[in-house]
Write a protein that holds these residues in place. Sequence first.
Motif, mmCIF file in Angstrom:
data_model
loop_
_atom_site.group_PDB
_atom_site.id
_atom_site.type_symbol
_atom_site.label_atom_id
_atom_site.label_comp_id
_atom_site.label_asym_id
_atom_site.label_seq_id
_atom_site.Cartn_x
_atom_site.Cartn_y
_atom_site.Cartn_z
ATOM 1 N N ARG A 61 0.821 -1.206 0.000
ATOM 2 C CA ARG A 61 0.000 0.000 0.000
ATOM 3 C C ARG A 61 0.857 1.260 0.000
ATOM 4 O O ARG A 61 0.439 2.301 -0.498
ATOM 5 C CB ARG A 61 -0.930 0.015 1.213
ATOM 6 C CG ARG A 61 -2.087 -0.928 1.061
ATOM 7 C CD ARG A 61 -3.006 -0.878 2.252
ATOM 8 N NE ARG A 61 -4.145 -1.760 2.051
ATOM 9 C CZ ARG A 61 -4.959 -2.157 3.008
ATOM 10 N NH1 ARG A 61 -4.772 -1.759 4.263
ATOM 11 N NH2 ARG A 61 -5.957 -2.945 2.742
ATOM 12 N N GLY A 62 2.043 1.170 0.525
ATOM 13 C CA GLY A 62 2.941 2.324 0.560
ATOM 14 C C GLY A 62 3.750 2.500 -0.706
ATOM 15 O O GLY A 62 4.358 3.549 -0.924
ATOM 16 N N GLU A 63 3.763 1.486 -1.569
ATOM 17 C CA GLU A 63 4.540 1.567 -2.802
ATOM 18 C C GLU A 63 3.775 2.328 -3.874
ATOM 19 O O GLU A 63 2.565 2.514 -3.802
ATOM 20 C CB GLU A 63 4.877 0.156 -3.300
ATOM 21 C CG GLU A 63 5.824 -0.594 -2.399
ATOM 22 C CD GLU A 63 6.061 -2.017 -2.877
ATOM 23 O OE1 GLU A 63 5.381 -2.461 -3.815
ATOM 24 O OE2 GLU A 63 6.924 -2.676 -2.289
ATOM 25 N N LEU A 64 4.490 2.731 -4.887
ATOM 26 C CA LEU A 64 3.919 3.446 -6.012
ATOM 27 C C LEU A 64 3.081 2.488 -6.854
ATOM 28 O O LEU A 64 3.518 1.389 -7.180
ATOM 29 C CB LEU A 64 5.044 4.048 -6.861
ATOM 30 C CG LEU A 64 4.628 4.875 -8.060
ATOM 31 C CD1 LEU A 64 3.840 6.105 -7.596
ATOM 32 C CD2 LEU A 64 5.843 5.299 -8.833
ATOM 33 N N ASN A 65 1.893 2.919 -7.227
ATOM 34 C CA ASN A 65 0.996 2.091 -8.014
ATOM 35 C C ASN A 65 1.181 2.425 -9.484
ATOM 36 O O ASN A 65 0.622 3.391 -9.993
ATOM 37 C CB ASN A 65 -0.453 2.325 -7.582
ATOM 38 C CG ASN A 65 -1.413 1.378 -8.267
ATOM 39 O OD1 ASN A 65 -1.005 0.531 -9.053
ATOM 40 N ND2 ASN A 65 -2.697 1.535 -7.972
ATOM 41 N N ILE A 66 1.959 1.602 -10.212
ATOM 42 C CA ILE A 66 2.227 1.900 -11.623
ATOM 43 C C ILE A 66 1.049 1.513 -12.507
ATOM 44 O O ILE A 66 0.924 2.019 -13.618
ATOM 45 C CB ILE A 66 3.511 1.209 -12.109
ATOM 46 C CG1 ILE A 66 3.382 -0.310 -12.031
ATOM 47 C CG2 ILE A 66 4.700 1.678 -11.317
ATOM 48 C CD1 ILE A 66 4.502 -1.045 -12.734
ATOM 49 N N PHE A 67 0.173 0.669 -12.056
ATOM 50 C CA PHE A 67 -0.985 0.292 -12.865
ATOM 51 C C PHE A 67 -1.949 1.462 -13.030
ATOM 52 O O PHE A 67 -2.711 1.511 -13.982
ATOM 53 C CB PHE A 67 -1.703 -0.913 -12.254
ATOM 54 C CG PHE A 67 -0.914 -2.182 -12.344
ATOM 55 C CD1 PHE A 67 -0.630 -2.750 -13.575
ATOM 56 C CD2 PHE A 67 -0.460 -2.815 -11.201
ATOM 57 C CE1 PHE A 67 0.095 -3.919 -13.673
ATOM 58 C CE2 PHE A 67 0.263 -3.981 -11.291
ATOM 59 C CZ PHE A 67 0.547 -4.541 -12.527
ATOM 60 N N GLN A 68 -1.896 2.378 -12.117
ATOM 61 C CA GLN A 68 -2.761 3.542 -12.192
ATOM 62 C C GLN A 68 -2.396 4.398 -13.413
ATOM 63 O O GLN A 68 -3.240 5.065 -13.981
ATOM 64 C CB GLN A 68 -2.643 4.361 -10.917
ATOM 65 C CG GLN A 68 -3.669 5.437 -10.772
ATOM 66 C CD GLN A 68 -3.591 6.085 -9.408
ATOM 67 O OE1 GLN A 68 -2.607 5.904 -8.691
ATOM 68 N NE2 GLN A 68 -4.607 6.848 -9.055
ATOM 69 N N TRP A 69 -1.163 4.372 -13.847
ATOM 70 C CA TRP A 69 -0.735 5.147 -15.006
ATOM 71 C C TRP A 69 -1.399 4.631 -16.283
ATOM 72 O O TRP A 69 -1.643 5.375 -17.217
ATOM 73 C CB TRP A 69 0.775 5.069 -15.182
ATOM 74 C CG TRP A 69 1.555 5.720 -14.090
ATOM 75 C CD1 TRP A 69 1.122 6.592 -13.149
ATOM 76 C CD2 TRP A 69 2.944 5.558 -13.855
ATOM 77 N NE1 TRP A 69 2.148 6.971 -12.333
ATOM 78 C CE2 TRP A 69 3.294 6.339 -12.736
ATOM 79 C CE3 TRP A 69 3.956 4.813 -14.449
ATOM 80 C CZ2 TRP A 69 4.587 6.419 -12.233
ATOM 81 C CZ3 TRP A 69 5.233 4.879 -13.956
ATOM 82 C CH2 TRP A 69 5.541 5.678 -12.857
ATOM 83 N N PHE A 70 -1.647 3.308 -16.351
ATOM 84 C CA PHE A 70 -2.187 2.708 -17.557
ATOM 85 C C PHE A 70 -3.716 2.700 -17.581
ATOM 86 O O PHE A 70 -4.313 2.384 -18.592
ATOM 87 C CB PHE A 70 -1.675 1.276 -17.707
ATOM 88 C CG PHE A 70 -0.193 1.188 -17.801
ATOM 89 C CD1 PHE A 70 0.472 1.632 -18.934
ATOM 90 C CD2 PHE A 70 0.569 0.694 -16.750
ATOM 91 C CE1 PHE A 70 1.849 1.562 -19.035
ATOM 92 C CE2 PHE A 70 1.941 0.622 -16.839
ATOM 93 C CZ PHE A 70 2.583 1.058 -17.976
ATOM 94 N N ARG A 71 -4.312 3.022 -16.464
ATOM 95 C CA ARG A 71 -5.761 3.044 -16.383
ATOM 96 C C ARG A 71 -6.276 4.333 -17.000
ATOM 97 O O ARG A 71 -5.709 5.406 -16.805
ATOM 98 C CB ARG A 71 -6.186 2.973 -14.911
ATOM 99 C CG ARG A 71 -7.238 1.961 -14.670
ATOM 100 C CD ARG A 71 -7.583 1.798 -13.244
ATOM 101 N NE ARG A 71 -7.639 3.089 -12.519
ATOM 102 C CZ ARG A 71 -7.814 3.197 -11.247
ATOM 103 N NH1 ARG A 71 -7.938 2.121 -10.512
ATOM 104 N NH2 ARG A 71 -7.851 4.364 -10.645
ATOM 105 N N ARG A 72 -7.363 4.213 -17.717
ATOM 106 C CA ARG A 72 -7.952 5.421 -18.305
ATOM 107 C C ARG A 72 -8.925 6.018 -17.303
ATOM 108 O O ARG A 72 -9.784 5.347 -16.785
ATOM 109 C CB ARG A 72 -8.674 5.097 -19.583
ATOM 110 C CG ARG A 72 -7.719 4.638 -20.634
ATOM 111 C CD ARG A 72 -8.433 4.424 -21.932
ATOM 112 N NE ARG A 72 -7.465 3.895 -22.880
ATOM 113 C CZ ARG A 72 -7.744 3.665 -24.126
ATOM 114 N NH1 ARG A 72 -8.942 3.865 -24.593
ATOM 115 N NH2 ARG A 72 -6.830 3.204 -24.940
ATOM 116 N N SER A 73 -8.784 7.262 -17.064
ATOM 117 C CA SER A 73 -9.658 7.951 -16.111
ATOM 118 C C SER A 73 -10.639 8.827 -16.835
ATOM 119 O O SER A 73 -10.394 9.445 -17.799
ATOM 120 C CB SER A 73 -8.849 8.810 -15.145
ATOM 121 O OG SER A 73 -7.967 7.985 -14.438
#
Length: 73
Positions: A61-73
Amino acid sequence: MSEHLPYIVPSPQCEVDADFSHYHTTYQFYAEVETRSEFESYCAWYYQTAAQHRQELEKMRGELNIFQWFRRS
């Protein structure tokens, strides 16, 4: 020859039943002890593994979430 007769004649059935009953009770007791011991070991392993997984989850939970970069918002 008659002094050897008690060794040849089988014991009465009630003694055999009592001996078998004692054996069966002892067998059940040790089987129950083994089952409880295995269950206790499993519970200890389970709690240790769950604690380790909780620690890993908090670390993730404290690490950077790189999957969020690939998700379309």
